[in-house]
Design an enzyme around this catalytic site. Sequence first.
Site, PDB file in Angstrom:
ATOM      1  N   CYS A  16       0.865  -1.013   0.071  1.00 41.39           N
ATOM      2  CA  CYS A  16      -0.120   0.041   0.059  1.00 41.39           C
ATOM      3  C   CYS A  16       0.898   1.379  -0.188  1.00 41.39           C
ATOM      4  O   CYS A  16       0.362   2.400  -0.423  1.00 41.39           O
ATOM      5  CB  CYS A  16      -1.090   0.022   1.261  1.00 41.39           C
TER       6      CYS A  16
ATOM      7  N   HIS B 274      -1.952   0.742   7.125  1.00 40.87           N
ATOM      8  CA  HIS B 274      -2.403   0.825   5.733  1.00 40.87           C
ATOM      9  C   HIS B 274      -2.114   2.444   5.393  1.00 40.87           C
ATOM     10  O   HIS B 274      -1.900   3.212   6.180  1.00 40.87           O
ATOM     11  CB  HIS B 274      -3.950   0.841   5.432  1.00 40.87           C
TER      12      HIS B 274
ATOM     13  N   ASP C 248      -7.980   5.592  -2.645  1.00 40.05           N
ATOM     14  CA  ASP C 248      -7.065   4.614  -1.919  1.00 40.05           C
ATOM     15  C   ASP C 248      -6.670   3.665  -3.125  1.00 40.05           C
ATOM     16  O   ASP C 248      -7.379   3.054  -3.842  1.00 40.05           O
ATOM     17  CB  ASP C 248      -7.990   3.665  -1.111  1.00 40.05           C
TER      18      ASP C 248
END
Lengths: 664, 305
Positions: A411, A455, A471
């Site tokens: 991520c 994250h 995202d």
Amino acid sequence: MIKAKLSDSITPAKMLWILLCEAAVILPHVPHMRIWVSLICGLIAGWGYLIVIRKWRHPGKLIRLALVVISCVAVAYSYDTLVGRDAGVALLVIMLSLKLLEIKTHRDVILFVFLGYFLVVTNFLFSQSMGMAVYMLFACVGLTSTLVMLSRHDKGLHAVSNIRVAGTLILQAMPLMLILFILFPRLPGPLWLMPEDKNRATSGLSNTMSPGEISSLIRSDAVAFRVKFNDRAPSASQLYWRGPVLTHFDGRTWHSRSLPIQNRPERIQHSGARISYTITLEPHYKRWLFALEMPVKIPAGSFIDADYSLMANKDVSNLIQYVVGSHTRYRIGNELQRLQRRFNLVLPPTLNPRTRAWADSLAQRFSSKRERIEHVLTQFRQQPFSYTLNPPLLGRNSVDDFLFNTRSGFCEHYAGSFVYLMRLLDIPARVVLGYQGGEYNELGDYLIVRQSDAHAWAEVWLADEGWVRIDPTSAVSPERVETGIDAALPERLSSGGLVRSVNPLIRNLVLYWDSLNYRWHRWVLGYDAGRQRNFLQRLGIDSDDWQDIAITIIVTLGTLVLAISLWMNLHNRERQKDSIARLYQVFCQRLARIGFQREAYEGPRDFASRVSQQRHDLRQDIELITRFYLQLRYGRNPPEQLFSQFRNRIRLFKPRKIKRSITP
Amino acid sequence: MDTSIKSLIDKANEIILGKDEQIRLALSCLFARGHLLIEDLPGMGKTTLAHLLASLMGLNFNRIQFTSDLLPSDIIGAAVFNQDSGSFSFHPGPIFTQVILADEINRASPKAQSALLEAMEERQVSTEGQTRELPEPFFVIATQNPAHHIGTFPLPESQYDRFMMCIELGYPSRQAERRILTGRDRSIMLQTLQACISPEQVLDYQARVPQVHVAEPLLDYLQDLIDFSRSDRIDGPGLSPRGSLALLRCAQSWAFLDGRDAVIPEDIQAILPAVVNHRLRHHDDLGTTQTHAIAQLLIESVAIP
């Protein structure tokens, strides 16, 4: 010098017990002490034991003094200081061991035990977990059993019965402890707050992000925080727990550089239903508090900073609980000031030429910012990008490397390169760190968010929408957001963490254990001044009024002590009744040995007079014992001290047979 | 201990010689609000004992000689026509007194016997539709000749149960007999006797006896004894609940006489023969057998817990 009395001497068995207690006390400290401290303790313990079994001489005053000085110097050298948590505890541990060398009498042992109690308490400076509390309880039982052992008149060890007595004592002290725990005024700060040691290893998010940082965090199953929702929990794809916001990129690492202004929660426009929940946050030694995007109702002692992160007024150095209200439909950052705009657009020059070239071509192809964003996300989706825990290393032009060569990352790679691209495309953008998702614990009806849920995502600023969360990871791996980290990364499962085991039994056990821990945190560690006030208010006690508190404590303690003593009194009476008959049996047996067998139907008084007639020398004793016995067994409310008198009399009663003198 | 009780016993011992145990038993029976049956041959001092107890406690004393032609009205009293007032008025019989000696109770007909026994139990007398309370304290001392004597109506078993105790006086010892022979006339001594305690004191003692402490182990012992009496190791029926209550009260009373405020096993053993022998007596064709042996068997078979 007074010579130790015989009964006061320390037998090898007693010494062994003392050493066991010492080991129990020191053991939990071993992992965080320097190795040499534990070794020294072992050596000294061995020496102390040899002194007792080999009857060696105790070391003289000079030697002991030298040992103390040496150990102080060693600790100071090894820890750079003599004060502070770690050095202090190490010093205490060594001193406790040294005390072994001068144990000669019971008095010394008692001193040793009290030192031991203190050392047990210091464990709380390192860990406040439930397991530790239970262990400490056992350590206390062990220490107390040493005291029990000393108070016994006989020389035997009787380990089991000593432990039983000690356990009973501790159990009896429990209600007292509970009352004091509930009622005793709390300090406004946490009880176990210590001046922080600088070299403390922490796990958790930091306020920087460089490739590989989060993926190392993700291997940890440590709990970051637990969330209890007041109503229903929102769906997994909405569980973005906002942490620090990173705006500054130096070519490799993202840094947080927030403006020193505070946002007021009122500036967040929101709609929809409010989600209220309580977060129990493990200490992470940073200032931010995690909250669901976007927190609107914030706890006391916190604020929302310029980047809309929820911040505490001071570092979170111990477990805290706070209540937050959030809205998942929100709008922030209606206008962007020039300084802020610059902050969110600036990039280091020259690096990543291929990306820059690609960005330039995109800027010419799409004029609308929306289109540019969409196109980049589509690229992520369509090109063979993969989501992996073990991305290959990136070179100096890390974004170039990632976007055009390796194309596999985590991520942080996606968020970082996405924000980088956005900035090249003249869209103010930034990286948001935090946690995404969490594991629902059905047993305790709460959500566990672990370090592995860490994250990173992006926020871009659009003139008509404010800051919008994007995202990029979800473009590459939608499972990550929809169902969590384990679905997205099967390799994590095969690496075999217990926590995410597929075996339902183990999983349930783990969840059960966690919910126990959660309750411990919530009700024991989290019982602070505020909770105490609430609790006492419900009982109708005003906790701000110290007189009220004092009276309550005294009254409850008084009632408790009274109840316990009444109960013990009754209990003792019952037990005494049995022992009265038993003691009388002993008396009869002793008389039987010298030839006076008592018939089963013979009354005590008849028996006494029968024996007395033949043995005038025993008459006084026998009559006294019989009188005590009759009074204790058949009398109305025999006086309290009569039983012990009776017992003593019987103990001392040792009749002998008269040797028949041969008379002519 | 109450000194007056001690002087009471001492005084009684001066007149009835060598019978300390029997005097104590009689007194415990009285203080336990029971009635006493003395079973012995004529001339053994039964009447003297009854008279003595009454005098020492300042109680009214009446004696009824039971004969085969005795009628209930001879005991209770009868309504007599009064010519002056022209109406019947009740003339109380000898039973209206505090201590009554029913001499040779087994010589009277069962009808006369039951009149007395009913009064004993109820502590009141009902005649012609009127109930009359008997005075307090009320204490019946009955004597009877051993059953095999000629011309007796033996009491039925149910009637025996109404007497709390049954004692025998027995022959005096040789020493005691010598003193009786050489000493003053007992009947004259009785007449000049001063009361040691008052009737009020007697009532007070009677109230205090049930308060004497009985510990749990002692109740265990008592019940073990009772259970044994009901077991098949003893012929015939065992002790009735009335009998066990009598045992308890007498033991309390015995302890009280001894100046203690708690009962010990020896108290029970001391009063046991007097309380249980006449209840467990089992009649064969010839009359009674081995009465003492039963109590002794009980005592020696039951361990003190």
